[in-house]
Design a protein around this motif. Structure first.
Motif, PDB file in Angstrom:
ATOM      1  N   SER A  50       0.823  -1.213   0.000  1.00 22.75           N
ATOM      2  CA  SER A  50       0.000   0.000   0.000  1.00 22.75           C
ATOM      3  C   SER A  50       0.853   1.256   0.000  1.00 22.75           C
ATOM      4  O   SER A  50       0.501   2.253  -0.633  1.00 22.75           O
ATOM      5  CB  SER A  50      -0.882   0.055   1.250  1.00 22.75           C
ATOM      6  OG  SER A  50      -2.028  -0.667   1.063  1.00 22.75           O
ATOM      7  N   ARG A  54       0.532   4.054  -2.898  1.00 21.10           N
ATOM      8  CA  ARG A  54       0.323   5.491  -2.616  1.00 21.10           C
ATOM      9  C   ARG A  54       1.453   6.335  -3.180  1.00 21.10           C
ATOM     10  O   ARG A  54       1.240   7.418  -3.704  1.00 21.10           O
ATOM     11  CB  ARG A  54       0.262   5.724  -1.103  1.00 21.10           C
ATOM     12  CG  ARG A  54      -1.119   5.619  -0.511  1.00 21.10           C
ATOM     13  CD  ARG A  54      -1.165   6.318   0.838  1.00 21.10           C
ATOM     14  NE  ARG A  54      -0.210   5.763   1.791  1.00 21.10           N
ATOM     15  CZ  ARG A  54      -0.438   4.676   2.527  1.00 21.10           C
ATOM     16  NH1 ARG A  54      -1.571   4.029   2.410  1.00 21.10           N
ATOM     17  NH2 ARG A  54       0.476   4.237   3.375  1.00 21.10           N
ATOM     18  N   ASN A  58       0.898   9.315  -6.013  1.00 17.69           N
ATOM     19  CA  ASN A  58       1.292  10.712  -5.796  1.00 17.69           C
ATOM     20  C   ASN A  58       2.000  11.334  -6.995  1.00 17.69           C
ATOM     21  O   ASN A  58       2.022  12.546  -7.147  1.00 17.69           O
ATOM     22  CB  ASN A  58       2.183  10.832  -4.562  1.00 17.69           C
ATOM     23  CG  ASN A  58       1.358  11.043  -3.305  1.00 17.69           C
ATOM     24  OD1 ASN A  58       0.549  11.965  -3.236  1.00 17.69           O
ATOM     25  ND2 ASN A  58       1.534  10.175  -2.333  1.00 17.69           N
TER      26      ASN A  58
END
Ligand SMILES: [Fe+2]
Ligand SMILES: [Fe+2]
Length: 166
Positions: A50, A54, A58
């Protein structure tokens, strides 16, 4: 950013997201099989995947905005899943005669409109800063506010199947 890298970021985001979900499922199975340490390992690595997901998200332009924008994007995604995406999946499962999958897709479709409703509410509640806890049905993903229901309104799961998120 070159388009090759943009494509690769999207690919890596999807792959890491999948790996995280897969490891979480493996963790539950390890718990069920009586291996708490292996469960812990799968959960740790799911968490790590995860982090990767992420991190790549971004980099992808326009994917993460302000919280107001994100609530609106999340709301729109739920509506799209409810109105466009799941109905197609449900129809295919029905055509293929796979009842269990048809039921799972149908429950997800119904849960998505509940998710949309919660986002809509949050857009208003952001102003009043209301504190709410949530309970998530571990069978169908229905989200209940403030307390777990005796039975899930979507799949009928009993109260203990709800997980507190605060
Ligand atoms: Fe959803
Ligand atoms: Fe449920």
């Amino acid at each position: 950013m070159s388009s090759k890298t943009e494509k690769n970021l999207a690919y890596a985001f999807a792959a890491e997201s999948k790996a995280s979900a897969r490891n979480s499922a493996f963790a539950l199975r390890a718990r069920h099989d009586g291996y708490p340490q292996i469960e812990c390992l799968f959960r740790a690595i799911a968490e790590a995947e995860s982090v990767h997901a992420r991190r790549y998200l971004n980099f992808i332009r326009g994917k993460i905005g302000t919280t107001e924008q994100n609530l609106e994007a999340a709301f729109n995604n739920e509506i799209k899943a409810n109105v466009e995406e799941y109905p197609k999946l449900i129809k295919d499962a029905a055509d293929d005669g796979i009842k269990t999958v048809e039921e799972a897709f149908t429950q997800s479709r119904d849960v998505e409109s509940r998710h949309a409703e919660l986002y809509k509410k949050a857009m208003t509640d952001m102003l009043s800063k209301r504190q709410t806890t949530y309970y998530v049905c571990q069978v169908c993903g229905y989200v209940s506010e403030d307390e777990a229901p005796d039975n899930c309104p979507i799949c009928g799961a009993v109260r203990v199947k709800f997980k507190l998120v605060e």
